[in-house]
Write a protein that holds these residues in place. Structure first.
Motif, PDB file in Angstrom:
ATOM      1  N   CYS A  94       0.851  -1.196   0.000  1.00  0.00           N
ATOM      2  CA  CYS A  94       0.000   0.000   0.000  1.00  0.00           C
ATOM      3  C   CYS A  94       0.883   1.242   0.000  1.00  0.00           C
ATOM      4  O   CYS A  94       1.831   1.319   0.792  1.00  0.00           O
ATOM      5  CB  CYS A  94      -0.914  -0.006   1.220  1.00  0.00           C
ATOM      6  N   SER A 148       1.131   3.798   3.642  1.00  0.00           N
ATOM      7  CA  SER A 148       2.053   3.596   4.768  1.00  0.00           C
ATOM      8  C   SER A 148       1.569   4.214   6.073  1.00  0.00           C
ATOM      9  O   SER A 148       2.272   5.012   6.706  1.00  0.00           O
ATOM     10  CB  SER A 148       3.448   4.153   4.441  1.00  0.00           C
ATOM     11  N   PHE A 164       0.706   2.407  11.575  1.00  0.00           N
ATOM     12  CA  PHE A 164       0.481   1.186  12.351  1.00  0.00           C
ATOM     13  C   PHE A 164       0.252  -0.027  11.457  1.00  0.00           C
ATOM     14  O   PHE A 164      -0.147  -1.081  11.933  1.00  0.00           O
ATOM     15  CB  PHE A 164      -0.748   1.358  13.264  1.00  0.00           C
ATOM     16  N   CYS A 165       0.474   0.126  10.149  1.00  0.00           N
ATOM     17  CA  CYS A 165       0.053  -0.929   9.226  1.00  0.00           C
ATOM     18  C   CYS A 165       1.238  -1.517   8.461  1.00  0.00           C
ATOM     19  O   CYS A 165       2.009  -0.788   7.848  1.00  0.00           O
ATOM     20  CB  CYS A 165      -0.969  -0.356   8.247  1.00  0.00           C
ATOM     21  N   ALA A 216       1.049  -3.279   5.791  1.00  0.00           N
ATOM     22  CA  ALA A 216       0.834  -3.345   4.339  1.00  0.00           C
ATOM     23  C   ALA A 216       1.578  -2.222   3.627  1.00  0.00           C
ATOM     24  O   ALA A 216       1.843  -2.297   2.431  1.00  0.00           O
ATOM     25  CB  ALA A 216      -0.652  -3.269   4.018  1.00  0.00           C
ATOM     26  N   GLY A 237      -3.920  -2.817   1.217  1.00  0.00           N
ATOM     27  CA  GLY A 237      -4.149  -1.824   0.187  1.00  0.00           C
ATOM     28  C   GLY A 237      -5.409  -1.009   0.338  1.00  0.00           C
ATOM     29  O   GLY A 237      -6.470  -1.535   0.672  1.00  0.00           O
TER      30      GLY A 237
END
Ligand code: SF4
Length: 323
Positions: free
Chosen positions: A52, A55, A58-59, A61, A104
């Motif tokens: 993704c 950014s 906390f993620c 992906a 995403g």
């Protein structure tokens, strides 16, 4: 698409890691929950992008963004568990929910619209509902216009639309979600129309971290409780969350501080007129990690001989298995 790894258990939840023809990897999940059956409720959570570009802090992906999935690649994530369980494509689950919420931001991928357009006819699934979570990035107005049109035509009362806000503090939201997004006013206007078109409330989601304000007064300025409800979820212990010093306001493993949280936040929101869902998730599913995009990151770290972070093992009891 070739599924190469999985984690979890058949009767509660499974996370799959798959490689598409291009050699890029994605992850998707299926879950039943520990106190239910697949006949009652079956939830698939699928990816829209390879990684993704947003950014969020906390993620996992985010970072290493490698492009958009095609409609076929998105459908493959639904086809795989469906054909495994129901080869005749007849899905008897009372509630069969497909969530565009794994890897995403879906608004970045027009193929998501193609999938939504064709999904109701692809399977014999009377219990079908869909759910789409978005940060409402700027520059995606065409996506949202088409989404509105599709939901109105095809998903009357069976579309759960969710704005991911995470905090009512605009500066902190910009830090958590480091891209430009619609402001609250624009979200509220769109949400109102969307809600009318599907005859359902719109969800304002807060993956609530410690020290991230959720102020009912700020929400009330924009989001009418007649149209919007509030969902509060924990922040999962991802690599990024740990790296950025973000910890959950609601503890996932024990829910221990939940009573305090409920008193201070839920009551204030209820007093302001909002319906509130505090969703700590099924404890077994949390251990599996079916509701948190972390397995692919853990796997990529392993295969790239990156220093393996013990948090993935500590957080999740179910190890990644070969298929
Ligand atoms: S939370 Fe959603 S928008 Fe943010 S980086 Fe993760 S997938 Fe992207």
């Amino acid at each position: 698409m070739k599924v190469i790894k999985k984690a979890g258990t058949e009767d509660i939840a499974q996370v799959y890691i798959a490689e598409t023809k291009s050699g890029r990897r994605i992850e998707f999940t299926e879950s039943v929950g520990s106190d239910s059956t697949r006949d009652k409720k079956w939830v698939l959570v699928i990816s829209s992008l390879y990684g993704c570009p947003v950014s969020c802090r906390f993620c996992d992906a985010g970072g290493g963004y490698k492009g958009k999935l095609s409609a076929d690649e998105i459908f493959a994530q639904i086809d795989y568990p469906v054909k495994l369980r129901y080869p005749d494509l007849k899905i008897p689950s009372e509630k069969f929910k497909v969530q565009f919420a794994r890897m995403g931001e879906p608004a970045f991928n027009p193929a998501v619209l193609e999938v939504l357009e064709n999904l109701p006819e692809r399977y014999d699934a009377p219990g079908l509902t869909v759910s789409l979570s978005t940060i409402a990035p700027l520059g995606c107005d065409a996506f949202f216009e088409k989404l509105y049109d599709i939901s109105k035509r095809k998903y009357q009362n069976r579309f759960q639309f969710q704005f991911s806000l995470h905090t009512t503090d605009k500066k902190l939201r910009s830090w958590l979600i480091p891209v430009e997004t619609w402001n609250f006013k624009t979200m509220a206007e769109y949400g109102k129309e969307f809600s009318e078109s599907i005859d359902k409330k719109i969800t304002l989601n807060f993956a609530l971290a410690e020290n991230m304000p959720l102020e009912p007064d700020v929400l009330l300025k924009y989001f009418s409780p007649d149209i919007f409800l509030v969902k509060i979820t924990p922040v999962n212990p991802t690599f990024q969350a740990v790296k950025n010093g973000i910890s959950s306001h609601i503890k996932i493993d024990t829910g221990k501080d939940l009573p305090d949280s409920k008193i201070t936040i839920t009551e204030a929101l209820n007093s302001a007129g909002y319906d509130v869902i505090v969703s700590i998730g099924d404890s077994e599913e949390n251990l599996i990690g079916s509701n948190c995009g972390q397995y692919l990151e853990a796997y990529e770290r392993e295969v790239s001989c990156y220093k393996k972070d013990i948090l993935a093992e500590k957080g999740y009891r179910y190890s990644i298995q070969n298929i």
